[in-house]
Design an enzyme around this catalytic site. Structure first.
Site, PDB file in Angstrom:
ATOM      1  N   HIS A  30       5.623   6.046  11.445  1.00 56.17           N
ATOM      2  CA  HIS A  30       5.044   5.876  10.113  1.00 56.17           C
ATOM      3  C   HIS A  30       4.042   7.032   9.958  1.00 56.17           C
ATOM      4  O   HIS A  30       2.829   6.836   9.974  1.00 56.17           O
ATOM      5  CB  HIS A  30       4.366   4.503  10.031  1.00 56.17           C
ATOM      6  N   LYS A  88      25.740  -4.913  -2.737  1.00 58.04           N
ATOM      7  CA  LYS A  88      27.153  -5.202  -3.038  1.00 58.04           C
ATOM      8  C   LYS A  88      28.060  -4.503  -2.034  1.00 58.04           C
ATOM      9  O   LYS A  88      29.239  -4.278  -2.291  1.00 58.04           O
ATOM     10  CB  LYS A  88      27.504  -4.709  -4.438  1.00 58.04           C
ATOM     11  N   ARG A 140       0.815  -1.219   0.000  1.00 59.96           N
ATOM     12  CA  ARG A 140       0.000   0.000   0.000  1.00 59.96           C
ATOM     13  C   ARG A 140       0.849   1.270   0.000  1.00 59.96           C
ATOM     14  O   ARG A 140       0.620   2.183  -0.796  1.00 59.96           O
ATOM     15  CB  ARG A 140      -0.903   0.033   1.248  1.00 59.96           C
ATOM     16  N   THR A 141       1.821   1.326   0.917  1.00 57.93           N
ATOM     17  CA  THR A 141       2.555   2.583   1.085  1.00 57.93           C
ATOM     18  C   THR A 141       3.343   2.929  -0.177  1.00 57.93           C
ATOM     19  O   THR A 141       3.263   4.037  -0.691  1.00 57.93           O
ATOM     20  CB  THR A 141       3.489   2.484   2.315  1.00 57.93           C
ATOM     21  N   ARG A 162      11.648   3.862   3.242  1.00 57.13           N
ATOM     22  CA  ARG A 162      11.197   2.843   4.204  1.00 57.13           C
ATOM     23  C   ARG A 162      12.402   1.968   4.539  1.00 57.13           C
ATOM     24  O   ARG A 162      13.132   1.529   3.647  1.00 57.13           O
ATOM     25  CB  ARG A 162      10.088   1.984   3.624  1.00 57.13           C
TER      26      ARG A 162
HETATM   27  C1  NCD Z   1       2.320  -1.190   8.310  1.00 62.28           C
HETATM   28  C2  NCD Z   1       3.802  -0.996   8.254  1.00 62.28           C
HETATM   29  O1  NCD Z   1       4.481  -1.455   7.342  1.00 62.28           O
HETATM   30  O2  NCD Z   1       4.263  -0.338   9.147  1.00 62.28           O
HETATM   31  N1  NCD Z   1       1.652  -1.285   7.114  1.00 62.28           N
HETATM   32  C3  NCD Z   1       1.501  -0.214   6.281  1.00 62.28           C
HETATM   33  O3  NCD Z   1       2.401   0.559   6.030  1.00 62.28           O
HETATM   34  N2  NCD Z   1       0.273  -0.013   5.753  1.00 62.28           N
HETATM   35  C4  NCD Z   1       1.883  -2.135   9.337  1.00 62.28           C
HETATM   36  C5  NCD Z   1       2.387  -3.542   9.326  1.00 62.28           C
HETATM   37  O4  NCD Z   1       3.371  -3.896   8.705  1.00 62.28           O
HETATM   38  O5  NCD Z   1       1.752  -4.353  10.032  1.00 62.28           O
END
Ligand code: NCD
Length: 322
Positions: A151, A99, A71-72, A121
């Protein structure tokens, strides 16, 4: 990599504009409201064709996802494209970081390609702050989830969803249920909910999944879901983050579901018009019954849709700070 620390105030330019988006902590209530208002404007734009706002035309956004995401990553990508940016999705698995190239060397090389924004991320808490601290001064960094730390865009899309269904935050009772200990989402949600003066924020989990001293954040802890969920307006479910559990913190997944799973019966203890949320990925039959996840009170897919507008709002705000 040693995660660099950056005081939350460093998210802002000298005149108080948002330069990076790394954490909800320290964001003033008025700015949080402004982000929500801006996001709502993007939600309300009539259709995709008209949404091709040129606010990021000529800008290059790089998605740096060192950890998996559905999703993100996708909603950041759609948001950048709808703002007319050039977007590059770095596939870290095939990049030279595997590497032995250091994170900073990777960043320097991407900067040399003329990048304006990094969306990061990473499994290490502090990774986005580290990049924000050491990248070129014209670049904005957006945290798309770092370790257990934060987040922030997820928390904003969650707040937007709550506001769409419930309006004001002050009279609301919100319960967050599940693996709070390993959840960057929960931490960012708590900061956002308390900044917006939510009436009551409850955390529901077994003792092993509650970080010590979390009450200091202005929340009430419940170890029994039946008590914690009583009369709440919003129920936010979280996944068990097995990948971050260093030792066995639970007897078994079956027992967890038996004690904490959100079933139709348990949901009846909340207010009749309560909404059910989940940041995803949803593990059906582990933290939530399918009938609840797909039921009439679930707004889980609305959260996903809101993710695009929220990321458009934040991207346009940080680019507007230059
Ligand atoms: C979350 C995350 O990756 O922090 N999901 C997200 O970004 N929608 C929550 C999770 O991994 O459970």
């Amino acid at each position: 990599m040693t995660p660099g620390s950056l005081p939350s105030s460093m998210q802002f330019t000298a005149d108080g504009k948002l330069k990076h988006f790394l954490t909800i902590e320290g964001i003033p209530p008025l700015l949080l409201e402004e982000i929500l208002d801006r996001s709502q404007q993007f939600v309300s734009l009539p259709d995709k064709a008209q949404v091709q706002a040129p606010l990021l035309r000529g800008k290059t956004v790089m998605n740096l996802f060192f950890e998996n995401s559905t999703r993100t990553r996708t909603t950041f990508e759609l948001a950048a494209k709808r703002l007319s940016a050039d977007l590059v999705n770095m596939d870290i698995r095939t990049s030279s970081t595997t590497k032995g190239e250091s994170l900073l060397d990777t960043i320097r090389n991407l900067e040399a390609m003329g990048c304006d924004m990094f969306v990061v991320r990473h499994s290490s808490s502090g990774a986005a702050n580290f990049i924000a601290r050491y990248c070129a001064p014209h670049i904005s960094v957006l945290n798309a989830g770092d370790g257990r730390h934060a987040h922030p865009t997820q928390a904003i899309l969650d707040m937007l969803t709550i506001r769409q269904y419930k309006g004001e935050f002050t009279p609301l009772r919100v319960a967050i249920v599940g693996d709070i200990k390993h959840s960057r989402v929960a931490r960012s949600q708590i900061h956002a909910l308390t900044t917006l003066c939510t009436g009551e924020v409850r955390l529901i989990a077994p003792k092993t999944l509650i970080p010590q001293g979390i009450e200091k954040m202005g929340v009430t802890v419940y170890n029994e879901i039946e008590k914690g969920i009583k009369d709440v307006d919003v129920v936010i479910m979280l996944r068990l983050q097995h990948e971050r559990m260093k030792t066995a913190l639970l007897p078994s997944v079956r027992e967890y579901y038996a004690r904490y799973g959100l079933t139709e019966e348990r949901l009846q203890l909340a207010k009749a018009d309560a909404i059910v949320m989940h940041p995803g990925p949803v593990n059906r039959g582990v933290e939530i019954d399918s009938r609840v996840a797909d039921g009439s009170q679930s707004v889980i897919l609305q959260q996903v849709t809101n993710g695009i507008a929220v990321r458009m709002a934040i991207m346009s705000m940080v680019m507007g700070s230059r």
